[in-house]
Write an enzyme that holds these catalytic residues in place. Structure first.
Site, short mmCIF file in Angstrom:
data_model
loop_
_atom_site.label_atom_id
_atom_site.label_comp_id
_atom_site.label_asym_id
_atom_site.label_seq_id
_atom_site.Cartn_x
_atom_site.Cartn_y
_atom_site.Cartn_z
N TYR A 77 0.73 -1.33 0.12
CA TYR A 77 0.08 0.11 0.05
C TYR A 77 0.72 1.36 -0.08
CZ TYR A 77 -4.03 -2.68 0.15
OH TYR A 77 -5.17 -3.62 -0.01
N ARG A 94 1.44 1.83 -3.45
CA ARG A 94 0.16 2.29 -4.11
C ARG A 94 -0.06 3.95 -3.83
NH1 ARG A 94 -5.13 -0.49 -3.38
NH2 ARG A 94 -5.66 1.01 -5.21
N GLN A 127 -15.56 4.63 -5.75
CA GLN A 127 -14.90 3.37 -5.29
C GLN A 127 -13.41 3.30 -5.06
OE1 GLN A 127 -16.96 1.11 -8.40
NE2 GLN A 127 -17.42 -0.39 -6.83
N ASN A 128 -12.93 4.48 -5.67
CA ASN A 128 -11.30 4.60 -5.64
C ASN A 128 -10.86 5.25 -4.36
OD1 ASN A 128 -11.66 3.71 -8.36
ND2 ASN A 128 -11.90 5.87 -9.10
N VAL A 129 -9.88 4.67 -4.25
CA VAL A 129 -8.84 5.23 -3.04
C VAL A 129 -7.77 6.22 -3.05
CG1 VAL A 129 -9.29 2.89 -1.76
CG2 VAL A 129 -7.29 3.12 -3.26
N ASP A 130 -7.62 6.68 -4.34
CA ASP A 130 -6.86 8.05 -4.76
C ASP A 130 -7.55 9.12 -4.22
OD1 ASP A 130 -8.16 8.78 -7.27
OD2 ASP A 130 -7.84 6.84 -7.73
N HIS A 153 -14.35 2.93 -0.10
CA HIS A 153 -13.44 1.96 0.07
C HIS A 153 -12.23 2.58 0.74
CE1 HIS A 153 -15.30 -0.52 -3.31
NE2 HIS A 153 -15.87 -0.70 -2.07
N SER A 180 -17.11 -1.45 -13.57
CA SER A 180 -17.80 -2.40 -14.21
C SER A 180 -19.07 -3.15 -13.55
CB SER A 180 -16.48 -3.76 -14.13
OG SER A 180 -16.37 -4.30 -12.99
#
Length: 239
Positions: A59, A62, A92-95, A110, A177
């Protein structure tokens, strides 16, 4: 559907596809991160307890990748919608690409790479731009971990997100998706009369009822949608 400032509400639901167009690898594509790593090694509480050094290293990498990425045309177009609409981003993205593009209302389902949390009490979180290392503790004297929802953990802010979608004038899904639950099921809560659009290269499973599906890259399609919506709203207030 209209807030106290008189702006109609647009709710945007974003997934990994929009970040991928800024160069961030996704997990589920053919060359995604899950092709290189097992979720059981990196994305569960048990994995962290077994090998915290490996999980933190993954992480931390990331985090660096996300910090080096830049918001793309889709992120920027969504932020600019705030000129004429009340815009809520549910991601839903963690950035933090939405925030850096200028979006002021972003709900992270998330978690966030630029935050850390207690490994025993998830409500204790901290702004944390630097690496998380072994031996860094929270106020309860427990090891810090990424502020990321791992498999088997509850999604964050789900009820808040649901209420926003239920009161939306328009709903736009981008780059998802729709394969990750329960987050993807939020789109089913949109009002019947709301204009509903999905933009993605691929949808796995059934497209939610009454959504218009536009296959394509977010950077190509989203700026066009946003430009048209801005024009329609400005013209409606001039007539």
């Amino acid at each position: 559907m209209v807030n106290n400032l008189g702006k109609r509400k647009i709710v945007v639901f974003t997934g990994a596809g929009i970040s991928a167009e800024s160069g961030l690898r996704t997990f589920r594509d053919g060359d995604g991160l899950w092709e290189s790593y097992s979720i059981h090694e990196l994305a569960t509480k048990d994995a962290f307890e077994r090998n915290p050094k490996l999980v933190l290293s993954f992480y931390n990498q990331r985090k660096v990748a996300a910090k080096n990425a830049q918001p793309n045309k889709a992120h920027i177009a969504l932020a600019e919608l705030e000129d004429v609409y009340d815009v809520v981003i549910i991601t839903q993205n963690v950035d933090d690409l939405h925030e850096r593009a200028g979006s002021s209302k972003v709900i992270h389902l998330h978690g966030q790479l630029n935050r850390a949390q207690s490994s025993i009490e998830p409500s204790i979180t901290y702004d944390w731009d630097k690496r998380i290392e072994i031996g860094q503790y929270c106020e309860l004297n427990s090891q810090l971990r990424p502020n990321i929802v791992w498999f088997g953990e509850p999604v964050m802010h789900l009820e808040e997100a649901r209420e926003h979608i239920k009161s939306a004038y328009k709903v736009l899904g981008v780059g998802s998706s729709l394969s990750v639950q329960p987050a993807a099921s939020l789109l089913n809560k949109a009002p019947f009369r709301a204009e509903k659009t999905l933009v993605s290269l691929e949808i796995k499973g059934k497209i939610p009822f009454s959504y218009k599906f536009m296959r394509g890259k977010a950077t190509n399609v989203v700026p066009v949608i946003c430009k048209n919506w801005r024009k329609l709203e400005v013209n409606s207030k001039c007539t």
